[in-house]
Design a protein around this motif. Structure first.
Motif, PDB file in Angstrom:
ATOM      1  N   THR A 270      48.151 -21.687  42.409  1.00 29.14           N
ATOM      2  CA  THR A 270      47.740 -23.049  42.066  1.00 29.14           C
ATOM      3  C   THR A 270      46.735 -23.639  43.042  1.00 29.14           C
ATOM      4  O   THR A 270      46.233 -24.744  42.813  1.00 29.14           O
ATOM      5  CB  THR A 270      48.958 -23.986  41.946  1.00 29.14           C
TER       6      THR A 270
ATOM      7  N   TRP B 281      53.043 -28.281  41.468  1.00 29.26           N
ATOM      8  CA  TRP B 281      52.904 -28.305  40.016  1.00 29.26           C
ATOM      9  C   TRP B 281      54.187 -27.826  39.365  1.00 29.26           C
ATOM     10  O   TRP B 281      54.980 -27.098  39.957  1.00 29.26           O
ATOM     11  CB  TRP B 281      51.738 -27.409  39.581  1.00 29.26           C
TER      12      TRP B 281
ATOM     13  N   GLY C 156      61.064 -26.965  33.904  1.00 33.68           N
ATOM     14  CA  GLY C 156      60.122 -25.907  34.243  1.00 33.68           C
ATOM     15  C   GLY C 156      60.148 -25.564  35.716  1.00 33.68           C
ATOM     16  O   GLY C 156      60.862 -26.186  36.513  1.00 33.68           O
TER      17      GLY C 156
ATOM     18  N   ASN D  24      55.591 -26.132  35.561  1.00 37.47           N
ATOM     19  CA  ASN D  24      55.215 -25.582  34.265  1.00 37.47           C
ATOM     20  C   ASN D  24      56.423 -24.937  33.597  1.00 37.47           C
ATOM     21  O   ASN D  24      57.409 -24.593  34.253  1.00 37.47           O
ATOM     22  CB  ASN D  24      54.076 -24.555  34.404  1.00 37.47           C
ATOM     23  N   GLN D  25      56.329 -24.783  32.294  1.00 34.66           N
ATOM     24  CA  GLN D  25      57.393 -24.174  31.504  1.00 34.66           C
ATOM     25  C   GLN D  25      56.761 -23.190  30.502  1.00 34.66           C
ATOM     26  O   GLN D  25      57.105 -23.171  29.328  1.00 34.66           O
ATOM     27  CB  GLN D  25      58.207 -25.250  30.785  1.00 34.66           C
ATOM     28  N   ILE D  26      55.852 -22.362  31.014  1.00 38.56           N
ATOM     29  CA  ILE D  26      55.085 -21.476  30.139  1.00 38.56           C
ATOM     30  C   ILE D  26      55.918 -20.282  29.690  1.00 38.56           C
ATOM     31  O   ILE D  26      55.956 -19.944  28.511  1.00 38.56           O
ATOM     32  CB  ILE D  26      53.794 -21.027  30.842  1.00 38.56           C
TER      33      ILE D  26
ATOM     34  N   THR E  12      51.374 -24.499  27.831  1.00 35.14           N
ATOM     35  CA  THR E  12      50.631 -24.930  29.007  1.00 35.14           C
ATOM     36  C   THR E  12      50.329 -26.419  28.938  1.00 35.14           C
ATOM     37  O   THR E  12      50.582 -27.167  29.890  1.00 35.14           O
ATOM     38  CB  THR E  12      49.319 -24.133  29.133  1.00 35.14           C
TER      39      THR E  12
ATOM     40  N   SER F 189      53.641 -28.553  29.231  1.00 37.17           N
ATOM     41  CA  SER F 189      54.518 -28.561  30.395  1.00 37.17           C
ATOM     42  C   SER F 189      53.822 -28.587  31.749  1.00 37.17           C
ATOM     43  O   SER F 189      54.456 -28.918  32.751  1.00 37.17           O
ATOM     44  CB  SER F 189      55.443 -27.335  30.353  1.00 37.17           C
ATOM     45  N   LEU F 190      52.529 -28.233  31.838  1.00 42.54           N
ATOM     46  CA  LEU F 190      51.871 -28.203  33.137  1.00 42.54           C
ATOM     47  C   LEU F 190      51.629 -29.627  33.628  1.00 42.54           C
ATOM     48  O   LEU F 190      50.856 -30.374  33.028  1.00 42.54           O
ATOM     49  CB  LEU F 190      50.552 -27.436  33.041  1.00 42.54           C
ATOM     50  N   ARG F 191      52.314 -30.004  34.693  1.00 43.21           N
ATOM     51  CA  ARG F 191      52.229 -31.360  35.215  1.00 43.21           C
ATOM     52  C   ARG F 191      52.224 -31.332  36.745  1.00 43.21           C
ATOM     53  O   ARG F 191      52.916 -30.521  37.361  1.00 43.21           O
ATOM     54  CB  ARG F 191      53.440 -32.197  34.757  1.00 43.21           C
TER      55      ARG F 191
END
Length: 232
Positions: free
Chosen positions: A210, A47, A157, A49-51, A36, A39-41
């Motif tokens: 989000t 947004w 992501g 992410n790559q979770i 999180t 990668s969360l940007r």
């Protein structure tokens, strides 16, 4: 109806909205906090992410009657574990077939039929670019509730927000022709106008995620608009 999708459904609740918790896999996938933070940007209009399904594993969480449990099997063996482990009594289940941060997700037809038999109100979550052929097959197998969709896959992501909504509205228009009992639209819902746009495209229900970090002040009006047909 309004749903709160993962990961925010794990942490937030809102009056009369239904939380979707997860997504849980058969086995633990460590690194939730790391992936999180890594990668969360924010990106333009949304947004990234790559979770990728980082979670405790289905056997390490408690199922709650007031929420829906989102699950995903990363292979056939995991799907078999999930359908056997999850209790039929009181469980509300969503199958997540749409994460952009793991390898291709598929579920054998016979196991999908087991889920449908065991959980009559099963929800299946798909990508915005699902083909009409595959969506029609899912409908023919007996899935009545479809959720569209997860994020846009990229090398860095999945992207949510306005870029996804622009694609997802068209997807909802296509999928509405298959006459699912409920068609849940999710992706870039940041205002009541976005609810209206999805409803005009054919959605019967809606999910937010989000919005909780982008515009939480809009959530009351989003809720009212999502449920406005109930009082008409």
């Amino acid at each position: 109806m309004l749903y709160i999708s993962p990961p925010f459904g794990n942490y937030f609740s809102y009056k009369e909205a239904t939380r979707i918790r997860g997504t849980f896999t058969a086995n633990p996938r460590r690194g939730l906090i790391y992936h999180t933070l890594r990668s969360l940007r924010p990106v333009k209009g949304g947004w990234r992410n790559q979770i990728g399904f980082r979670n405790k594993g289905i056997k390490n969480i408690s199922l709650k009657m007031n929420s829906i449990c989102s699950v995903c099997g990363l292979n056939e063996s995991e799907w078999e574990t999930l359908v056997k482990y999850l209790p039929s009594l009181g469980s509300r289940i969503e199958l997540n077939l749409s994460c952009p941060n793991v390898n291709e997700i598929s579920i054998p037809d016979d196991i999908l039929k087991e889920f449908i038999y065991k959980f009559p109100n099963l929800i299946v979550k798909v990508r915005y670019d699902i083909s009409e052929t595959l969506a029609a097959k899912i409908r023919l197998l007996g899935v009545n509730h479809l959720h569209c969709s997860n994020t846009i896959p990229t090398d860095k992501g999945g992207i949510s927000g306005k870029p996804l909504r622009n694609l997802n509205v068209y997807a909802i228009q296509r999928l509405s022709q298959l006459h699912f009992s409920s068609l849940i639209a999710g992706g870039g819902i940041y205002s009541r106008e976005n609810i209206s746009e999805y409803r005009a495209a054919g959605a019967t229900d809606f999910s937010i995620s989000t919005a909780y970090i982008t515009c939480p002040w809009n959530i009351p009006s989003i809720y009212r608009e999502a449920n406005s047909l109930w009082s008409t």
